[in-house]
Design an enzyme around this catalytic site. Structure first.
Site, PDB file in Angstrom:
ATOM      1  N   TYR A  38     -10.783  -3.772   3.497  1.00 52.85           N
ATOM      2  CA  TYR A  38      -9.655  -3.298   4.641  1.00 52.85           C
ATOM      3  C   TYR A  38     -10.505  -3.561   5.921  1.00 52.85           C
ATOM      4  O   TYR A  38     -11.743  -2.449   5.885  1.00 52.85           O
ATOM      5  CB  TYR A  38      -9.624  -1.860   3.970  1.00 52.85           C
ATOM      6  CG  TYR A  38      -8.668  -2.090   4.920  1.00 52.85           C
ATOM      7  CD1 TYR A  38      -8.143  -1.086   6.300  1.00 52.85           C
ATOM      8  CD2 TYR A  38      -6.769  -1.199   4.202  1.00 52.85           C
ATOM      9  CE1 TYR A  38      -7.365  -0.747   6.688  1.00 52.85           C
ATOM     10  CE2 TYR A  38      -6.132  -0.035   4.164  1.00 52.85           C
ATOM     11  CZ  TYR A  38      -6.298  -0.369   6.030  1.00 52.85           C
ATOM     12  OH  TYR A  38      -5.633   0.014   6.705  1.00 52.85           O
ATOM     13  N   GLU A  55       1.076  -1.378  -0.308  1.00 54.97           N
ATOM     14  CA  GLU A  55       0.092  -0.229  -0.218  1.00 54.97           C
ATOM     15  C   GLU A  55       1.034   1.051   0.193  1.00 54.97           C
ATOM     16  O   GLU A  55       1.759   1.599   0.538  1.00 54.97           O
ATOM     17  CB  GLU A  55      -1.151   0.198   1.405  1.00 54.97           C
ATOM     18  CG  GLU A  55      -1.426   1.290   1.412  1.00 54.97           C
ATOM     19  CD  GLU A  55      -2.933   0.803   2.713  1.00 54.97           C
ATOM     20  OE1 GLU A  55      -3.112   1.901   2.853  1.00 54.97           O
ATOM     21  OE2 GLU A  55      -2.830  -0.194   2.968  1.00 54.97           O
ATOM     22  N   ASP A  69      -5.802   9.461   8.963  1.00 54.71           N
ATOM     23  CA  ASP A  69      -4.274   9.093   9.796  1.00 54.71           C
ATOM     24  C   ASP A  69      -3.809   9.103  10.818  1.00 54.71           C
ATOM     25  O   ASP A  69      -4.537  11.153  11.056  1.00 54.71           O
ATOM     26  CB  ASP A  69      -3.070   9.701   8.461  1.00 54.71           C
ATOM     27  CG  ASP A  69      -3.280   8.797   7.034  1.00 54.71           C
ATOM     28  OD1 ASP A  69      -3.360   7.392   7.209  1.00 54.71           O
ATOM     29  OD2 ASP A  69      -2.482   9.133   6.532  1.00 54.71           O
TER      30      ASP A  69
END
Length: 258
Positions: A157, A32, A43
């Site tokens: 995911y 990734e 993030d």
């Protein structure tokens, strides 16, 4: 075999593509690649710092794609771009996906793109041969989960916790419950990400899912000065932990003998 997808922030160092080759040599199944963005809402601090460092070095999407294209002939595993909707729609989904595919990417993750707004990106990805990887979370309702798994391609995911990316001392209990819910309604591989901070946690996650994504723990090492050789060893340790978990599970099958 359990899948191992390590993460790297593109442009974090001058020789950043050497880390991609090191990951591959260490046994990664896919990589990734984060395209640095100034406002990465999903993030945590580590990957935010990695993105800031890359941007400060002058990293751009165009430059990153050139770097990837330059080493793509040496890569034998899929490369998956991770970025935010702002960058996708600034260029336009069709052009953005075409540029990714031309550079050698085979997948795309857009974590701030809701499934009910993903139509244009999903169509553009499909036309370019890219898998649009969808995310699911512990609080995703069953009805919405059933909708999400019908979209995109590649793997699903599974976000192990509600919150941002980052290193954690232990795997969240919600990860196993989520993986079980997803695997009950689809045959597509389910990879757990967020908080996989070392080989022990990777092995634990592999017991309940089809693989793991490891990001912040590796980026912390790079930020602290770890070289591609250092990261090769780190990823090899993750690979070994996943393979050992598979071997242990296999040895417990009734009638199996080593």
């Amino acid at each position: 075999m359990k899948r191992l997808n390590p993460y790297l922030t593109a442009g974090i160092t001058e020789n950043w593509t050497d880390y991609l080759l090191a990951y591959q040599e260490a046994g990664a199944d896919g990589i990734e690649i984060g395209l640095p963005f100034s406002d990465p809402v999903l993030d945590g601090l580590t990957i935010q710092e990695a993105s800031d460092r890359a941007l400060a070095r002058g990293a751009t999407v165009a430059g990153i794609l050139r770097d990837v294209a330059a080493i793509r002939s040496q890569m034998r595993i899929p490369l998956i771009a991770m970025t935010y909707a702002n960058l996708v729609f600034r260029a336009g989904p069709s052009l953005f996906c075409r540029r990714l595919a031309d550079a050698g990417f085979s997948g795309l993750i857009v974590p701030d793109l809701p499934v009910d707004e993903a139509g244009a990106v999903e169509q553009a990805a499909l036309e370019c041969g890219l898998d649009l990887v969808m995310l699911v979370a512990p609080v995703t309702p069953d009805e919405r989960l059933a909708e999400i798994v019908t979209h995109g391609g590649g793997f699903l995911y599974a976000v192990s916790v509600m919150g941002t990316t980052g290193e954690r001392k232990q795997l969240a209990a919600s990860a196993g419950h989520l993986a079980a819910r997803v695997k009950a309604i689809t045959d597509r591989p389910v990879l757990i990400g967020f908080g996989i901070s070392g080989p022990a946690q990777a092995a634990e996650a592999a017991r309940i899912a089809d693989g793991v994504v490891v990001g912040a723990a590796l980026m912390r090492r790079v930020l602290d000065g770890a070289t591609p050789d250092d990261l090769r060893a780190d990823v090899a340790a993750l690979r070994s932990a996943l393979d050992s978990e598979v071997s242990a599970a296999y040895s417990q099958i009734p009638g199996h003998r080593d």
